[in-house]
Write an enzyme that holds these catalytic residues in place. Sequence first.
Site, PDB file in Angstrom:
ATOM      1  N   ASP A  34       0.821  -1.206   0.000  1.00  0.00           N
ATOM      2  CA  ASP A  34       0.000   0.000   0.000  1.00  0.00           C
ATOM      3  C   ASP A  34       0.856   1.258   0.000  1.00  0.00           C
ATOM      4  O   ASP A  34       2.077   1.206  -0.038  1.00  0.00           O
ATOM      5  CB  ASP A  34      -0.997   0.001   1.177  1.00  0.00           C
ATOM      6  CG  ASP A  34      -0.298   0.016   2.535  1.00  0.00           C
ATOM      7  OD1 ASP A  34       0.844   0.495   2.620  1.00  0.00           O
ATOM      8  OD2 ASP A  34      -0.915  -0.445   3.518  1.00  0.00           O
ATOM      9  N   LYS A  56      -3.885   3.296  -0.849  1.00  0.00           N
ATOM     10  CA  LYS A  56      -5.045   4.139  -0.578  1.00  0.00           C
ATOM     11  C   LYS A  56      -4.562   5.502  -0.122  1.00  0.00           C
ATOM     12  O   LYS A  56      -3.637   5.626   0.668  1.00  0.00           O
ATOM     13  CB  LYS A  56      -5.908   3.530   0.525  1.00  0.00           C
ATOM     14  CG  LYS A  56      -6.531   2.182   0.164  1.00  0.00           C
ATOM     15  CD  LYS A  56      -7.331   1.656   1.323  1.00  0.00           C
ATOM     16  CE  LYS A  56      -7.963   0.301   0.994  1.00  0.00           C
ATOM     17  NZ  LYS A  56      -8.744  -0.224   2.131  1.00  0.00           N
ATOM     18  N   MET A 170      -4.929   9.299  11.371  1.00  0.00           N
ATOM     19  CA  MET A 170      -5.728   9.617  10.181  1.00  0.00           C
ATOM     20  C   MET A 170      -6.716  10.755  10.439  1.00  0.00           C
ATOM     21  O   MET A 170      -7.880  10.678  10.054  1.00  0.00           O
ATOM     22  CB  MET A 170      -6.464   8.362   9.672  1.00  0.00           C
ATOM     23  CG  MET A 170      -5.539   7.235   9.275  1.00  0.00           C
ATOM     24  SD  MET A 170      -6.405   5.706   8.829  1.00  0.00           S
ATOM     25  CE  MET A 170      -6.949   5.127  10.442  1.00  0.00           C
TER      26      MET A 170
END
Length: 503
Positions: A34, A56, A170
Amino acid sequence: MGKVVLVGAGPGDEGLLTLKGEKYIKEADCLVYDRLSSPKLLALAKDTCELIYVGKENHKHVMKQESINELLFQKSNEYPLVVRLKGGDPYVFGRGGEEALYLTDKNVRVEVVPGVSSSVAALADAGIPITHRGVAKGFNVITAHSRKDEEADIDYSQLTDSTITCVFLMGLAHVKSIAKGLMDAGRDKNTPAAVISNATLPCQRKCIGKLCDIGHKIEQADLRSPAVIVVGDVVSLCDKLDFFEKRPMFGKKIIVPYIQSVDKYMDMPYSRGKQSPLIEKLSELGADVTAVITGKIKPIIITDFQDKIKTSDWILFTSKNGVKTFFYNLDKSKADIRILCGCQFGVVGSATAAELRKYNINADLISEVNTGKGLADSFLKKTELTWKKGRKQNVLIWSAQETSGELEKALEGFVNLKKIDAYVNEEYISKNIRFLDDADAVVYTSVSNVNRFLKENHSQKKKIKAFSIGPKTTAALHDNGISDVVEAYECSYDSLIQSLKEL
């Protein structure tokens, strides 16, 4: 059906990968990775490994989670070992549990290799201990990101204890609302807070404030994701404990064209070192290094190896790669080590001598000058009594296919000479180089690196300050139209690094 291993890649710094994780990456037949996995980790994979990017980013999904799950299942039917490389730890907001459950339901063998989580590592490299006696007795780690790419529904009433450090992952876009939620729930407005961007990397940046002003400060700082938010009194320790950003070359953006080591193509006990000591040293000093591969050194198998060794009085090595490929051929030919009992060994420089010593052989001759001509001069001086009496010794030069030939020329007529092409330096040019526009320097360590690196986008690369390891490299830069060159005071990595520290 094959096995799928979920490997935690760590928070960004490839040095924080676990030994077990490295082992699986090197063995993988297929690697699914990723966005937060360090690109440098991909270089560990074998040449035949299939690499699949499923990264992502905010509101940009190369592949949805359901599709990733199915991809892992499909690849487990194609390959014996599939590695799913995930940033941080697979089970810390990495959706690794979902992938493991999906595969288990389909009777796929699954293993999990934990990784260093950014929830701890980001704070450490920002000078913030997540716990500290008398300041913070525990911590909470919370995701600030919902399934629908919106702010998570957080119960801030559970996060009011001032002795507990709060870490939000995040949540860069939600710093203001997180701060407001904590203050509304009763957390003191003067509680120290920090936001750390690109943690553990040389491009790491942080913003320090309090709950009451961190939202405004973060807007001014213009930090980028990925970022970690930390709230608690431990933030006040960052000035004293910020060793990471105080390194002498922290944040300097340096491009290093380099030739990939022959180690990658051999499986020998002493040929598993780091690919580039220069890159490692610069990284340790805090530099943001972009390594650009300009070539790949590959060993050549010598079919009549034993016959050539039996008739040699001297074996001369011009580089560490020569030493490595020599013992690689010794191993491949299944020769007995005693075949070398009648040979003496000469090398260019102390680094090559040190490599030879790894195989329990001390060099009989080390050149006074670190060039092929220097080795020839030292050899002729040492063997003067022999060749002056007209006795020609059998000398075997073990070196690259594309050498300059100065060693052979200097020895012609004095010895019976044979040169073995032991390895080849194949040209390979990396594209899409990061930091080409805003790099502080390009470091050149050989003529071939100069010519190959400048082959494309020549005019753009000429604008970046050039550092050279020695006269020949400097001359090549001048030939390419680059006049502003800083040359190391001696031909060594340490000298080159000293020059770079003055940037």
